[in-house]
Structure formats: C-alpha cells, structure tokens
Design an enzyme around this catalytic site. Structure first.
Site, short mmCIF file in Angstrom:
data_model
loop_
_atom_site.label_atom_id
_atom_site.label_comp_id
_atom_site.label_asym_id
_atom_site.label_seq_id
_atom_site.Cartn_x
_atom_site.Cartn_y
_atom_site.Cartn_z
N CYS A 195 -43.16 -69.55 -45.33
CA CYS A 195 -44.32 -69.70 -46.23
C CYS A 195 -45.30 -68.56 -46.05
O CYS A 195 -46.41 -68.75 -45.52
CB CYS A 195 -44.98 -71.04 -46.00
SG CYS A 195 -43.92 -72.36 -46.54
N ARG B 199 -39.15 -57.57 -38.60
CA ARG B 199 -39.40 -56.14 -38.80
C ARG B 199 -39.83 -55.77 -40.21
O ARG B 199 -40.75 -54.97 -40.37
CB ARG B 199 -38.18 -55.32 -38.36
CG ARG B 199 -37.86 -55.51 -36.86
CD ARG B 199 -36.87 -54.49 -36.32
NE ARG B 199 -37.46 -53.17 -36.24
CZ ARG B 199 -37.24 -52.20 -37.08
NH1 ARG B 199 -36.40 -52.36 -38.09
NH2 ARG B 199 -37.84 -51.04 -36.95
N GLY C 87 -36.00 -44.52 -27.78
CA GLY C 87 -36.58 -44.11 -29.07
C GLY C 87 -35.60 -43.48 -30.03
O GLY C 87 -36.00 -43.06 -31.12
C1 LIG Z 1 -40.49 -47.76 -21.94
C2 LIG Z 1 -39.54 -47.96 -23.04
N1 LIG Z 1 -38.28 -47.55 -22.91
C3 LIG Z 1 -37.37 -47.73 -23.89
C4 LIG Z 1 -37.71 -48.35 -25.07
C5 LIG Z 1 -36.63 -48.52 -26.09
O1 LIG Z 1 -36.87 -47.92 -27.28
P1 LIG Z 1 -35.72 -47.87 -28.36
O2 LIG Z 1 -35.27 -49.24 -28.63
O3 LIG Z 1 -36.41 -47.26 -29.53
O4 LIG Z 1 -34.65 -47.00 -27.83
C6 LIG Z 1 -39.02 -48.80 -25.28
C7 LIG Z 1 -39.43 -49.39 -26.56
O5 LIG Z 1 -40.02 -48.75 -27.39
C8 LIG Z 1 -39.96 -48.60 -24.23
O6 LIG Z 1 -41.21 -49.04 -24.36
N1 LIG Z 2 -40.23 -53.72 -31.92
C1 LIG Z 2 -40.17 -52.35 -32.37
C2 LIG Z 2 -39.69 -51.39 -31.35
C3 LIG Z 2 -40.13 -51.63 -29.96
C4 LIG Z 2 -41.29 -50.85 -29.53
C5 LIG Z 2 -41.46 -51.06 -28.08
N2 LIG Z 2 -42.37 -50.12 -27.49
C6 LIG Z 2 -39.33 -52.26 -33.62
O1 LIG Z 2 -38.76 -53.23 -34.01
O2 LIG Z 2 -39.21 -51.21 -34.22
#
Ligand SMILES: Cc1ncc(COP(=O)(O)O)c(C=O)c1O
Ligand SMILES: N[C@@H](CCCC[NH3+])C(=O)O
Length: 437
Positions: A362, A331, A249
């Site tokens: 499209c 995104r 995150g």
């Molecule tokens: C369990 C878990 N770990 C790690 C991540 C990686 O998150 P990020 O790419 O924001 O570091 C995610 C995606 O949100 C996740 O679901």
């Molecule tokens: N796909 C998301 C993040 C992954 C979330 C996964 N739990 C993004 O582009 O921001």
C-alpha cells in the site's frame, strides 16, 4: 525491446530456467513470490574474480560482503569456494556461525558496533576487526586486553573519493559517516593509537568508496590513495601494512543501459595502479583484499512473481500488479533502481505492450519497474525479475504484514529450499498480548 538472449537461459519448452530448473516448476513447487538463486552463476562470478587475481600474480583475499545476502546456505557455498566474508552485525556473525563458516575468515565491519557485538567477535576469534572510529577503538582497547593474543585490526579510512553512483550508495566522500578521515589527519592519529596498543595488531588499511560502480576511475584513485597512505605511514610511523583492502562496489548489469565491467578489469585496475604507485618506493606489494557483495550474488538472483490485477487508464501506461514488491525488493522504491523482467513461460515471446509493473504493497511508490516491455499477459502468469540477488532478500521486510518469501538455491538442474517462506504464525510469533485490565 526484448531482454537480451545472453541474459537468460531457456529449456526445450522455451521456458525460463534457473540453475537448470524450469522457472514455472519452481513457482509451482514453492509458490510465489519466490527468490531463486542460480548457484552455478554465483560460483562462476567467484571464479572470475579468483582467475583475475591469479593472472596478476599477487596475494589476494576475496571477502564477500554478507550484507548483500546473509543466509546460512550462502555461507556454506562461500566456504566451499574458499571465499572469506565480512559481517556488519551480531546477526550476520551469528548466521555465519550457524553455517559453521570458519571464523578466521570473517572480518567485522560497521560504523557503530556495540560492545556486545565486539565481545562476540572476539570470543569467536574472528579473523580481523575493521575499526571505523575512535569510539570503537576505545571499546576494543578495553576488550582486547583480556585476550592473550593481540587482536588483528584494519583501519577503515575515508579516502575522500566520490564514487560515480547513486548518492545513497556513496561512502568514500569526505562527508560520510564511515571511516577515519584521511585529509584531516584522523586516520594517521588512529594508526598511531593502534600501534601504541599492545593488545591490538594493525594488519592493514581498508577503504570502500561505494556500491554499484560502473567505471574504473574511482578504483584507480582508490589504489593511488591507499598506496600513498601505505608510503606515508611507512615513512612517518615506520609501519608497513601487510594488507590493503579496497572494499567492494563492483557494479553489475541491471538493464541494457548499464555498461558492464568484467571482474578482470576491476582487478587489473586496482593491482596495476597500486604497482605503479608503489613503484617509486621499495615497498613490496601487500596482500590485496576486495569485498564484493553485489557482484557475487546479484546476477544470480531472480524474483518470481505471479501476475494478478491489472488497471488500464486511458492515456496512461497500464498497471500490472504482482504478488510481491517493495517488501521483497526495496531497491526500486529506495534508489529508483532499474530492473528487467521476463515472462517465465515465454521469455523470448514478441513484445506487445509497455506496462508499469506494480507491487502489492500500500504505497504509490511500490512500482517494481516503471516501464516494462511485455508480451500479452494474463492473471496467473509468472514473471521473473532478473538480477535481484543482491540487497533484495537481505533488505526484505514484513511491511503490510506480508510474510517474506522463501529462498531456493538451484544448481545443475536441482532445486532446494534454503529459507522457508514465512507463515502468518511467524508474523505474530514475537507479539505479546496487551493486558487491557
Ligand atoms: C565496507 C563495505 N564493503 C563491501 C561492500 C559491498 O559492496 P558491493 O555489494 O557494492 O560490492 C559494502 C557495501 O556497500 C561495504 O560497506
Ligand atoms: N543496499 C545498497 C547497497 C549497499 C550499500 C552498503 N554500503 C543497494 O541496494 O544498492
């Protein structure tokens, strides 16, 4: 306003370079749209996290969240850098296997793993299964008993923390599909169940609160919460966790308005908060895991596009269209995500106008950047969108039957195609003719 000079590198011709290679040359050799990674930048981000942990003097594991980019080449680089990975599907696991990634460094996540996927993970002897719910626990109890060694598991708990990020990127709030709820007692019941199952070995506790988080408060709350869970389970279940896994995150800078937080600051917050939380008990510091996805590959990625059509409407921002869009980067359409982009032949040229950078798909919502400052451009110019490395190619689709782009890794002045561009033939590869008689 121009993109900050610290965010881009240029050569003697003042062209944008990626991994030391001229972006115009990359576009010419591999065509556009093209996804390019600066592999030095990936390694640098990894080293920053490793260094941050080394400074804290704790045992740690960095486990890359494959979902940000799951291709053979990235697993090869990660193995070289001693980084573990998490996978969330049989497909990601299969890709890691193809890359000969060490299976003991793989953890398996997911809120609805199938029996077949769990079986595949056990057969491959992945390092740990991160169990998400009671149904999965039942499946695992059945499968694991067939193996002589106990299967290592962590429990994903839902800590009830609402991360400060886009709603779609929040995963730690109570009302979430992920993990065993802590506050209602589900998590403790799950831990009891695992501890009573001989074929399973509970190695640690996991939580992940969300993605693209640009403040440390959520991680502080998380470290306090997992520290408290560890203490509670020690007292109530006589179980001592060897590992606390804080998930990923860690946010990155997409635009000027994003205040970046360095890996060191994220790591310091987690480790010091946990130390303070455990201070009041005689519990030792566990091994600390994190699962960064975006932070490792996001800043290293560039999407190169060629400018085509332009539409000027009196009184509105012009539409400047490129040869890619939501098919290679969902995104902006999905999360209203913001990006910056530069003209590859002159990334520092004076800004002349504000435009809307539109994709070729499209959909009216296929706008890559809703307000982009650009120098004068013409059809055929190559644009580079910055920081596209996470959840861009990995969420790519064939919408409108547009082939997905090639992926190139560039490092120290050398470029190599690591995923070939899809052809039209690839698009119909799985189609079967419908027998009309
Ligand atoms: C369990 C878990 N770990 C790690 C991540 C990686 O998150 P990020 O790419 O924001 O570091 C995610 C995606 O949100 C996740 O679901
Ligand atoms: N796909 C998301 C993040 C992954 C979330 C996964 N739990 C993004 O582009 O921001």
């Amino acid at each position: 306003m121009q993109v900050a000079t610290t965010r881009i590198k240029t050569n003697s011709q003042h062209h944008l370079t990626i991994g030391g290679v001229d972006a115009l040359q990359l576009a010419d050799t591999y065509q556009t749209p093209l996804v390019v990674y600066d592999v030095d930048a990936i390694r640098e981000q990894i080293h920053q996290f490793q260094q941050a942990f080394a400074e804290q003097h704790v045992n740690y594991v960095i486990s890359y969240a494959s979902k940000a980019l799951a291709i053979t080449a990235i697993y090869q680089v990660l193995a070289q850098e001693q980084v573990h990975v998490d996978v969330v599907s049989g497909g990601e696991l299969y890709t890691a296997m193809q890359a000969h990634f060490p299976m003991k460094w793989v953890s398996f996540h997911g809120n609805n793993k199938s029996m077949a996927e769990l079986e595949m993970a056990l057969q491959q002897h992945v390092g740990v299964i991160i169990v998400d719910n009671f149904y999965e626990l039942q499946l695992l109890q059945k499968l694991a008993s067939k193996y002589p060694q106990p299967t290592a598991v962590m429990l994903r708990i839902n800590p009830g923390i609402t991360a400060h990020t886009h709603e779609y990127d929040q995963t730690g709030q109570e009302d979430s599909k992920f993990g065993f709820d802590w506050s209602s007692g589900q998590a403790t019941r799950a831990a009891e169940a695992v501890l009573q199952t001989q074929s399973l070995k509970l190695v640690g506790i996991h939580a992940h609160i969300g993605s693209q988080i640009l403040e440390t408060q959520g991680f502080k709350l998380l470290a306090q919460k997992l520290g408290a869970v560890m203490k509670t389970w020690e007292q109530e279940l006589h179980y001592r966790a060897d590992i606390l896994n804080f998930g990923g995150g860690f946010g990155i800078q997409y635009t000027k308005s994003d205040q970046v937080i360095a890996p060191r600051q994220f790591v310091q917050t987690l480790v010091q908060t946990l130390r303070d939380t455990l201070n009041t008990s005689d519990l030792p510091m566990p091994t600390i895991w994190i699962e960064p996805g975006r932070a490792l590959v996001g800043p290293a990625g560039y999407n190169l596009y060629t400018i085509g059509a332009r539409k000027d409407i009196p009184g509105y921002l012009p539409y400047v269209s490129v040869d890619g869009g939501m098919g290679d980067n969902l995104r902006p359409a999905l999360y209203q995500a913001q990006y910056e982009a530069v003209l590859a032949r002159a990334p520092q040229a004076p800004i002349q106008e504000k435009v809307r950078l539109s994709g070729r798909y499209c959909e009216s919502g296929d706008i890559l950047i809703s307000q982009l400052d650009l120098p004068a451009t013409k059809p055929g110019d190559v644009l580079a969108m910055l920081d596209t490395g996470a959840y861009g190619y990995s969420m790519a689709s064939n919408y409108n039957r547009v082939p997905r782009p090639a992926v190139v890794f560039a490092e120290q002045g050398r470029a190599q195609e690591v995923v070939r561009r899809e052809s039209f033939a690839d698009l119909t590869h799985l189609d079967q003719s419908y027998n009309l008689n």
